[in-house]
Write an enzyme that holds these catalytic residues in place. Structure first.
Site, PDB file in Angstrom:
ATOM      1  N   ARG A  46       0.798  -1.195  -0.029  1.00 18.74           N
ATOM      2  CA  ARG A  46       0.071  -0.071   0.087  1.00 18.74           C
ATOM      3  C   ARG A  46       0.815   1.215   0.097  1.00 18.74           C
ATOM      4  O   ARG A  46       0.583   2.230  -0.680  1.00 18.74           O
ATOM      5  CB  ARG A  46      -0.805   0.007   1.155  1.00 18.74           C
ATOM      6  CG  ARG A  46      -1.891   1.288   1.265  1.00 18.74           C
ATOM      7  CD  ARG A  46      -2.631   1.436   2.552  1.00 18.74           C
ATOM      8  NE  ARG A  46      -1.787   1.831   3.932  1.00 18.74           N
ATOM      9  CZ  ARG A  46      -1.355   1.018   4.498  1.00 18.74           C
ATOM     10  NH1 ARG A  46      -1.824  -0.160   4.681  1.00 18.74           N
ATOM     11  NH2 ARG A  46      -0.669   1.685   5.450  1.00 18.74           N
ATOM     12  N   TYR A  98     -16.818  17.650 -14.769  1.00 21.41           N
ATOM     13  CA  TYR A  98     -17.380  16.067 -14.976  1.00 21.41           C
ATOM     14  C   TYR A  98     -18.297  15.699 -13.982  1.00 21.41           C
ATOM     15  O   TYR A  98     -18.202  16.127 -12.788  1.00 21.41           O
ATOM     16  CB  TYR A  98     -15.971  15.220 -14.714  1.00 21.41           C
ATOM     17  CG  TYR A  98     -16.303  14.079 -14.607  1.00 21.41           C
ATOM     18  CD1 TYR A  98     -16.969  13.288 -15.293  1.00 21.41           C
ATOM     19  CD2 TYR A  98     -15.596  13.404 -13.469  1.00 21.41           C
ATOM     20  CE1 TYR A  98     -16.954  11.693 -14.934  1.00 21.41           C
ATOM     21  CE2 TYR A  98     -15.732  11.822 -13.032  1.00 21.41           C
ATOM     22  CZ  TYR A  98     -16.270  11.124 -14.014  1.00 21.41           C
ATOM     23  OH  TYR A  98     -16.538   9.909 -13.578  1.00 21.41           O
ATOM     24  N   ASP A 170      -7.373  19.620 -14.354  1.00 22.08           N
ATOM     25  CA  ASP A 170      -7.923  18.073 -14.698  1.00 22.08           C
ATOM     26  C   ASP A 170      -7.356  18.174 -16.437  1.00 22.08           C
ATOM     27  O   ASP A 170      -7.963  18.822 -17.158  1.00 22.08           O
ATOM     28  CB  ASP A 170      -9.159  17.783 -14.653  1.00 22.08           C
ATOM     29  CG  ASP A 170      -9.633  16.371 -15.288  1.00 22.08           C
ATOM     30  OD1 ASP A 170      -8.865  16.070 -16.098  1.00 22.08           O
ATOM     31  OD2 ASP A 170     -10.437  15.801 -14.533  1.00 22.08           O
ATOM     32  N   LYS A 195      -8.308   7.075 -19.454  1.00 21.18           N
ATOM     33  CA  LYS A 195      -8.730   7.616 -20.854  1.00 21.18           C
ATOM     34  C   LYS A 195      -7.374   7.891 -21.691  1.00 21.18           C
ATOM     35  O   LYS A 195      -6.844   6.541 -22.268  1.00 21.18           O
ATOM     36  CB  LYS A 195      -9.216   9.011 -20.749  1.00 21.18           C
ATOM     37  CG  LYS A 195     -10.220   9.371 -19.608  1.00 21.18           C
ATOM     38  CD  LYS A 195     -11.334   8.315 -19.965  1.00 21.18           C
ATOM     39  CE  LYS A 195     -12.734   8.985 -19.027  1.00 21.18           C
ATOM     40  NZ  LYS A 195     -12.659   8.611 -17.567  1.00 21.18           N
TER      41      LYS A 195
END
Length: 394
Positions: A46, A98, A170, A195
Site C-alpha cells: 500500500r 465532470y 484536470d 482515458k
C-alpha cells in the site's frame, strides 16, 4: 513545449536485476526486511510498490512535475486532492464539470463544510467575483467535459496566486501531449488514466501530479493513509499505454479536426463544440496553450434538440461504439445527459450548456473518412426518426 518521445520512452530504466526491457510487475503484498525498518525502499505494497513507483516517475516526467501518485480511479485521485481541505474552505470550480466530480463535491464533501462555487471560467474575470480568503482551490478542466470549454489557465493562475489559492487542472481531455499546465502556472494536475494515458479502454486509474515537495508530501501521506492505490498489474498496463501516447494522441487530434469540420457543415447539427474550430469561443487561447493540438473529443447538439433524437443517432453508429469513457484506440459515442452527466440536475446541466441532444464522441485511431461516413449515415437515421416522431405528434 512538446513532449520528446525519445526521452519519454527511455525515461523508463531497464530492470537492473534481470535486464528486462519491460518494467516487471511486482505482484506482492509485502517485502522481506533485513532488520526492522531496514529494507530496499519497500516495506508494504500500500505504501509503495516498484511497478507503481516506475509509473509515478514516468507520469511526473510526462507532465514536468516533481512527483506523481497513482490511484485506483480518476475519482480516487480527485478525492485525494479534496482531502487537502478543511471545513470552511471554498472551491471555485468550472461550471461544466465532470459529473462524477460534481457528485463527489455536492453529495460527499458539502456535508463536511466544503463550499463550491460553479463558475463559467471561460472568462477569467468571472473568477474575481467569487474568489476570497476562504478560496483554497480553483478547479479547472480545460477542455471541459462534455462541452469542451477552454479556460485561460495562465490568467486564472495569476489571479489565484494573489489569493494564495491553488490551481488544479484536470488535464485528461488535452493530455500532456497537447497541454502542459505547470508551465501555465498550475499547482496540481489531475488525470483519469483510464482515458488517453492508458489509451486502450482496458483499465481504470487516476493520477495526481505536483511540482513542489510540500504538496508531494501531503498527497503521498493521503495516498498511504487512505489506501486508494493502483494495483501493480494496472500500473504496468498504464506504463505500456503511455509508451505510445504521443503517436495515438497526435493521430486522434488530426482525425477529430476532420470530423468536427464535417459535423459543423451538416444540416442536422446545431452546434459543434471543438477547440480546433475557429468558431469555438476560446479557439485562440486553446491554440496558444494546447501546442496546436485540440484533442480527440468532440461534442455537438442536434437541431432536433431532444433525447429521442440523440438516441436515434447514438444507437445507429457502427464504428462509434455506445459507451462511457473516451481516449481509447476505438471510437466511442455517448449521450452525456443520459449517461456521464446524469447525476447533474437538468436545470444546472442546461445552464452549463449540456443540452438534451448533446452527443459526445471520442475519436479513436480509425481512418477519419470511415468515421465521417459512419456519422453521416447515423445522422440520416436520426433525421428520419425526428420526421416520423413529428408526424406522429400531428
Amino acid at each position: 513545449m512538446s513532449i520528446n518521445t525519445t526521452q519519454l520512452i527511455h525515461s523508463l530504466p531497464v530492470d537492473p536485476l534481470t535486464g528486462s526491457i519491460s518494467v516487471p510487475i511486482y505482484q506482492t503484498a509485502t517485502f522481506v526486511q533485513d532488520a526492522p525498518g531496514v529494507h530496499k525502499g519497500f516495506d508494504y505494497a500500500r505504501s509503495n510498490n516498484p511497478t507503481r513507483a516506475a509509473l509515478e516517475q514516468l507520469v511526473a516526467h510526462l507532465e514536468g512535475g516533481t512527483n506523481a501518485y497513482a490511484f485506483a480511479t480518476g475519482l480516487a485521485a480527485i478525492d485525494a486532492v479534496l482531502k487537502l481541505l478543511s471545513a470552511g474552505d471554498e472551491i471555485i470550480a468550472v461550471d461544466d464539470i465532470y459529473g462524477g466530480a460534481y457528485r463527489l463535491f455536492t453529495h460527499v464533501y458539502a456535508k463536511f463544510g466544503i463550499k463550491v462555487h460553479y463558475v463559467d471560467t471561460t472568462e477569467a474575470d468571472n473568477v474575481l467575483q467569487y474568489i476570497n480568503e476562504k478560496t483554497k482551490l480553483i478547479w479547472l478542466e480545460s477542455p471541459t467535459n462534455p462541452t469542451l470549454k477552454v479556460s485561460d489557465i495562465e490568467r486564472i493562475a495569476a489571479i489565484a496566486k494573489s489569493f494564495n489559492a491553488l490551481v488544479v487542472v484536470d488535464n485528461t481531455f488535452a493530455s500532456p501531449v497537447a497541454q502542459q499546465p505547470f508551465q501555465l502556472g498550475a499547482d496540481i494536475i489531475i488525470h483519469s488514466g483510464t482515458k488517453y494515458l492508458g489509451g486502450h479502454s482496458d483499465l481504470v486509474a487516476g493520477l495526481v501530479v505536483v511540482n513542489n515537495t510540500e504538496l508531494a508530501d501531503q498527497i503521498k501521506f493521503i495516498q498511504n493513509a487512505s489506501g486508494g492505490i493502483l494495483g501493480p498489474n494496472d500500473c504496468w498496463l498504464l506504463i505500456r499505454g503511455i509508451e505510445t501516447l504521443t503517436l495515438r494522441v497526435t493521430r486522434q487530434c488530426e482525425t477529430a479536426l476532420q470530423v468536427a469540420t464535417f459535423l459543423e457543415s451538416h444540416d442536422a447539427v446545431a452546434t459543434v463544440y471543438y477547440p480546433g474550430l475557429s468558431s469555438h469561443k476560446n479557439h485562440e487561447i486553446a491554440a496558444r496553450q494546447q501546442n496546436g493540438l485540440f484533442g480527440g473529443v468532440i461534442s455537438f447538439t442536434l437541431k432536433e434538440d431532444t433525447e429521442a433524437a440523440a438516441n436515434a443517432l447514438v444507437t445507429n453508429t457502427q464504428y462509434f461504439k455506445l459507451a462511457e469513457s473516451l481516449g481509447g484506440v476505438k471510437s466511442l459515442i455517448c449521450s452525456p445527459p443520459q449517461m456521464t452527466h446524469k447525476s447533474i440536475p437538468r436545470e444546472k446541466r442546461l445552464q452549463s450548456g449540456v443540452a438534451d441532444s448533446l452527443i459526445r464522441i471520442s475519436c479513436g485511431i480509425e481512418e477519419a473518412e470511415d468515421l465521417i461516413k459512419d456519422l453521416e449515415q447515423a445522422l440520416v437515421k436520426a433525421q428520419v426518426s425526428a420526421t416520423v416522431t413529428a408526424a406522429q405528434a400531428v
